[in-house]
Scaffold this motif. Structure first.
Motif, PDB file in Angstrom:
ATOM      1  N   ALA A   1      -6.134  -1.758   5.756  1.00 52.73           N
ATOM      2  CA  ALA A   1      -7.292  -1.135   5.230  1.00 52.73           C
ATOM      3  C   ALA A   1      -7.649  -0.049   3.990  1.00 52.73           C
ATOM      4  O   ALA A   1      -8.448  -0.142   3.030  1.00 52.73           O
ATOM      5  N   THR A   2      -6.222   0.876   3.343  1.00 47.53           N
ATOM      6  CA  THR A   2      -5.835   1.220   2.452  1.00 47.53           C
ATOM      7  C   THR A   2      -6.297  -0.369   1.237  1.00 47.53           C
ATOM      8  O   THR A   2      -6.378   0.253  -0.037  1.00 47.53           O
ATOM      9  N   LEU A   3      -5.679  -1.492   1.469  1.00 45.40           N
ATOM     10  CA  LEU A   3      -5.607  -2.127  -0.005  1.00 45.40           C
ATOM     11  C   LEU A   3      -6.847  -3.041   0.450  1.00 45.40           C
ATOM     12  O   LEU A   3      -7.266  -2.778  -1.044  1.00 45.40           O
ATOM     13  N   ASP A   4      -7.460  -3.203   1.415  1.00 47.80           N
ATOM     14  CA  ASP A   4      -8.850  -3.825   1.028  1.00 47.80           C
ATOM     15  C   ASP A   4     -10.031  -2.944   0.461  1.00 47.80           C
ATOM     16  O   ASP A   4     -10.651  -3.249   0.562  1.00 47.80           O
ATOM     17  N   SER A   5      -9.833  -1.583   0.681  1.00 48.78           N
ATOM     18  CA  SER A   5     -11.035  -0.080   0.535  1.00 48.78           C
ATOM     19  C   SER A   5     -10.462   0.073  -0.929  1.00 48.78           C
ATOM     20  O   SER A   5     -11.158   0.624  -1.352  1.00 48.78           O
ATOM     21  N   SER A   6      -9.568  -0.485  -1.436  1.00 55.35           N
ATOM     22  CA  SER A   6      -8.622   0.241  -3.108  1.00 55.35           C
ATOM     23  C   SER A   6      -9.184   2.130  -3.139  1.00 55.35           C
ATOM     24  O   SER A   6      -9.395   1.765  -3.256  1.00 55.35           O
ATOM     25  N   ILE A   7      -8.432   2.636  -1.846  1.00 54.47           N
ATOM     26  CA  ILE A   7      -8.827   3.494  -2.167  1.00 54.47           C
ATOM     27  C   ILE A   7      -7.082   4.332  -2.192  1.00 54.47           C
ATOM     28  O   ILE A   7      -5.688   4.209  -1.658  1.00 54.47           O
ATOM     29  N   ALA A   8      -7.231   5.242  -2.238  1.00 60.11           N
ATOM     30  CA  ALA A   8      -5.692   6.598  -2.921  1.00 60.11           C
ATOM     31  C   ALA A   8      -5.782   7.565  -1.720  1.00 60.11           C
ATOM     32  O   ALA A   8      -6.928   7.957  -1.392  1.00 60.11           O
TER      33      ALA A   8
ATOM     34  N   ALA B   1       1.213  -1.112   0.016  1.00 56.26           N
ATOM     35  CA  ALA B   1      -0.192   0.208  -0.212  1.00 56.26           C
ATOM     36  C   ALA B   1       1.387   1.552  -0.413  1.00 56.26           C
ATOM     37  O   ALA B   1       0.508   2.359  -0.652  1.00 56.26           O
ATOM     38  N   CYS B   2       2.315   1.260   0.674  1.00 61.01           N
ATOM     39  CA  CYS B   2       3.093   2.419   0.461  1.00 61.01           C
ATOM     40  C   CYS B   2       4.958   2.341   0.304  1.00 61.01           C
ATOM     41  O   CYS B   2       4.936   1.422   0.016  1.00 61.01           O
ATOM     42  N   PRO B   3       5.000   3.290  -0.087  1.00 58.50           N
ATOM     43  CA  PRO B   3       6.483   2.173  -0.503  1.00 58.50           C
ATOM     44  C   PRO B   3       7.420   2.304   1.061  1.00 58.50           C
ATOM     45  O   PRO B   3       8.406   1.485   0.363  1.00 58.50           O
ATOM     46  N   HIS B   4       7.200   2.123   2.210  1.00 57.08           N
ATOM     47  CA  HIS B   4       8.058   1.290   3.310  1.00 57.08           C
ATOM     48  C   HIS B   4       8.061  -0.197   3.124  1.00 57.08           C
ATOM     49  O   HIS B   4       7.089  -0.507   2.881  1.00 57.08           O
ATOM     50  N   PRO B   5       9.118  -0.446   4.060  1.00 57.19           N
ATOM     51  CA  PRO B   5       9.080  -1.630   4.343  1.00 57.19           C
ATOM     52  C   PRO B   5       8.538  -1.989   5.271  1.00 57.19           C
ATOM     53  O   PRO B   5       7.642  -1.038   5.971  1.00 57.19           O
ATOM     54  N   ALA B   6       7.653  -3.324   4.854  1.00 51.79           N
ATOM     55  CA  ALA B   6       6.225  -4.051   5.561  1.00 51.79           C
ATOM     56  C   ALA B   6       7.172  -3.969   7.059  1.00 51.79           C
ATOM     57  O   ALA B   6       5.863  -4.019   8.113  1.00 51.79           O
ATOM     58  N   ALA B   7       7.926  -4.486   7.003  1.00 61.01           N
ATOM     59  CA  ALA B   7       8.719  -4.441   8.865  1.00 61.01           C
ATOM     60  C   ALA B   7       8.442  -3.422   9.626  1.00 61.01           C
ATOM     61  O   ALA B   7       8.713  -3.385  10.805  1.00 61.01           O
TER      62      ALA B   7
END
Length: 52
Positions: A39-46, A21-27
């Motif tokens: 939530a950003t991915l689930d909702s497909s929102i920018a 969802a973003c440019p940061h490392p998941a860790a």
């Protein structure tokens, strides 16, 4: 006879898993950042990032 080469061997760089969802490392996400990106991915929102 020739002596063995003492060339240094470098390890390949470690690649951290990226967040989808973003440019940061998941860790690097804290619990709120993980929830926000999920939530950003689930909702497909920018929207902007709150991870850092």
């Amino acid at each position: 006879m020739s002596s063995p080469s003492s060339a240094a061997v470098t390890a390949p760089p470690v690649v951290e898993a990226a967040c989808a969802a973003c440019p940061h490392p998941a860790a690097g996400h804290d619990p709120i950042g993980r929830r926000f990106c999920a939530a950003t991915l689930d909702s497909s929102i920018a929207r902007g990032c709150i991870c850092r």
